[in-house]
Design a protein around this motif. Sequence first.
Motif, PDB file in Angstrom:
ATOM      1  N   SER A   1       0.827  -1.207   0.000  1.00 52.27           N
ATOM      2  CA  SER A   1       0.000   0.000   0.000  1.00 52.27           C
ATOM      3  C   SER A   1       0.861   1.256   0.000  1.00 52.27           C
ATOM      4  CB  SER A   1      -0.933  -0.003   1.211  1.00 52.27           C
ATOM      5  OG  SER A   1      -0.182  -0.136   2.406  1.00 52.27           O
ATOM      6  N   GLU A   2       1.876   1.286   0.849  1.00 51.88           N
ATOM      7  CA  GLU A   2       2.773   2.433   0.951  1.00 51.88           C
ATOM      8  C   GLU A   2       4.010   2.014   1.719  1.00 51.88           C
ATOM      9  OE1 GLU A   2       0.767   4.403   4.960  1.00 51.88           O
ATOM     10  OE2 GLU A   2       0.293   5.247   2.984  1.00 51.88           O
ATOM     11  N   GLU A   3       5.015   2.877   1.735  1.00 52.39           N
ATOM     12  CA  GLU A   3       6.244   2.588   2.460  1.00 52.39           C
ATOM     13  C   GLU A   3       5.984   2.635   3.962  1.00 52.39           C
ATOM     14  OE1 GLU A   3       9.149   1.648   1.248  1.00 52.39           O
ATOM     15  OE2 GLU A   3       8.320   1.676  -0.795  1.00 52.39           O
ATOM     16  N   ARG A   4       6.773   1.876   4.689  1.00 54.12           N
ATOM     17  CA  ARG A   4       6.654   1.897   6.143  1.00 54.12           C
ATOM     18  C   ARG A   4       7.059   3.259   6.695  1.00 54.12           C
ATOM     19  NH1 ARG A   4       8.880  -4.098   7.895  1.00 54.12           N
ATOM     20  NH2 ARG A   4       6.823  -5.016   8.280  1.00 54.12           N
ATOM     21  N   LYS A   5       6.347   3.657   7.762  1.00 53.37           N
ATOM     22  CA  LYS A   5       6.665   4.911   8.410  1.00 53.37           C
ATOM     23  C   LYS A   5       6.420   4.791   9.902  1.00 53.37           C
ATOM     24  CE  LYS A   5       2.172   6.809   7.009  1.00 53.37           C
ATOM     25  NZ  LYS A   5       1.508   7.908   6.243  1.00 53.37           N
TER      26      LYS A   5
ATOM     27  N   ASN B   1       3.959   2.270  12.499  1.00 53.80           N
ATOM     28  CA  ASN B   1       3.491   1.015  11.923  1.00 53.80           C
ATOM     29  C   ASN B   1       3.714  -0.154  12.875  1.00 53.80           C
ATOM     30  OD1 ASN B   1       4.381   1.707   8.431  1.00 53.80           O
ATOM     31  ND2 ASN B   1       2.692   2.413   9.681  1.00 53.80           N
TER      32      ASN B   1
ATOM     33  N   ARG C   1       0.115  -1.138   8.276  1.00 53.83           N
ATOM     34  CA  ARG C   1       0.056   0.246   7.813  1.00 53.83           C
ATOM     35  C   ARG C   1      -1.378   0.781   7.774  1.00 53.83           C
ATOM     36  NH1 ARG C   1       3.356  -2.742   4.381  1.00 53.83           N
ATOM     37  NH2 ARG C   1       5.561  -2.135   4.328  1.00 53.83           N
TER      38      ARG C   1
ATOM     39  N   TYR D   1      -4.105  -1.232   6.518  1.00 53.95           N
ATOM     40  CA  TYR D   1      -4.947  -1.973   5.575  1.00 53.95           C
ATOM     41  C   TYR D   1      -5.228  -3.378   6.093  1.00 53.95           C
ATOM     42  CZ  TYR D   1      -4.875   1.478   1.826  1.00 53.95           C
ATOM     43  OH  TYR D   1      -5.071   2.607   1.080  1.00 53.95           O
TER      44      TYR D   1
END
Length: 575
Positions: free
Chosen positions: A107-111, A114, A133, A135
């Motif tokens: 879905s997106e990069e880890r930030k 998380n 993340r 989802y």
Amino acid sequence: MTSNLVELRPNRRLLDHGFEGYKLNLNSLPQHRFNLQSDVDRLYPDDIQYSFIHAKLFALHNHLVPDLWDHAFNFYYIDKNQQVRNITFENINNTIQQAIVYDVPASEERKSGNFNLCLQFPSSHLAVISDGRGYLHIVDTGTRNKPATEKSQWQTIHSTLALEGKYFVIVDTRVQDTDCKEVLHCLLQSVEQNEKHFNSVLTWITLENEGQGWKQVATRQIQGKGIVHYAAFEVGCTAIYIASDNLFKFTSDSERDIIMPSKEQPRQIIYTWLQTAEDITITLQLENKFNKNLLHVNVTPLTIKVSYAGKDFVNGKLSHKVDSELTTWNVQDNGQVDVLITKAESMLWDGLIEGGDSNGEQIMDATLVEDTHRRLAHLCSETEVTDKSIIALSTQELEECDAASEEDTVLVRLDATHHMVTHRVPLSVHQYLFTQQLEIQQAPALCLRHDVDACIWQPYPQLVNSDSWPIKHHGTLMAFGYVQSSKQNRKFITCPVNFSYAVVSEATRHIFIYKNTPNTDCQLRKRTEGTMKSVKVGQQNVINVEKNGEVLGINATNEYLFVLTQSVFLAIEVQ
């Protein structure tokens, strides 16, 4: 609605008071070590995840996921490439098969904020995966009772941003099948910070599939302070079980309004009554300048009614018979009215009005209290007992693991319809140890310390047309409650479904295995007399796993103990 108190009473047939402990067995257990084709995906808490709740969610995350719907030795983990890998252990030739069965959608990069990815199997053909993340993915796994290399690839059938951008882990999932639709319940845990502390938030989302795809139909939120030891759905998904150190309550429900219980108004006392063995005096207060003609007193052998200006002060059926012809009352200038009624039989009453009366309060007769004290004086003493033959308990003989928990841990049943706690199980003297799934269709069982032992309790749904919440004692790990408390570096604790042994795993060094099967051939010598005594003892095995790296997952079966580290899969023959 008031909650019912549930008392946990162990089955004495499942306890063995003759069990003395465990004896170290120096014989090594057979081990089968396999290198993973891809390392386990492991995430650490960051700078904003510094609470004890975060530490528990990350440190105790079990990366080795068993498939309880499959009777073979099939396990799953998520690797560093965000792929679900299947490991099938062949116990005949002691080999494994490894294969990729699913790629988690990126879905997106880890930030920051998380969590680790989670995987659960709510049914024999579905899997639920959270990517850490925000989802949630519902996955069609097809038939899973095949070796890893023969499985078909899983397919994503629904993805949703479940909590509007909040990050979470999966706590429990359950599927309900009806004639026309399939219902999936997911329990997700997130962490929220307020001005003073961190809260654990349990979000209960419900999704339905009527043949045209999955859609989210309901959302409930339960919130409380501190960590959650245990949380699970009741079988019918009409309630949720939560074990925690603080009160959890519903804060939102998309299907029903949450009605806060009204606070009880303080009781207003409008009369008092005092009794002797022979009579009762009822006292009430009217205004100073009152009309005596408006005061009415009516006493029959079984009823009483005292009213003024149409307002009833005392009205109801008496607890016992009285001699109504001897009833008198006295009116004073300050408005005080005293009504004297004579009892038909010489006795003390439990109450004035049958069923109780919230408007009245009993005042104890001073002479009656003094007489009671006099009759019980022989049970009391004002002098210190100096009999040295009585041996007192020395607190210095207690060990640290014998200390009672300072936390007020409680297991509750929260009803989803009324948003109320229906049952409470105090766990302050029953330290929570771990959770074990005994029956695939039931909620997970809890292992609680009971004295020196550890008892496994299985909660069942509340009985129909009954206030009873059955929680059954299924098995006992002898002396394990005492043993595990001495392992200060413990990370995972578990046991198989037949309770034949228990496991305490440290993070990096040792795994301790305690076999319950008693060995009656063991003998101990009594130091003071020099005599030998046969005792029941179990066996303790110690396994060094330091060279394999940190233990990230563990699962106990009746025959094998499976251990997952960063790059190694271990199968240890226990039986």
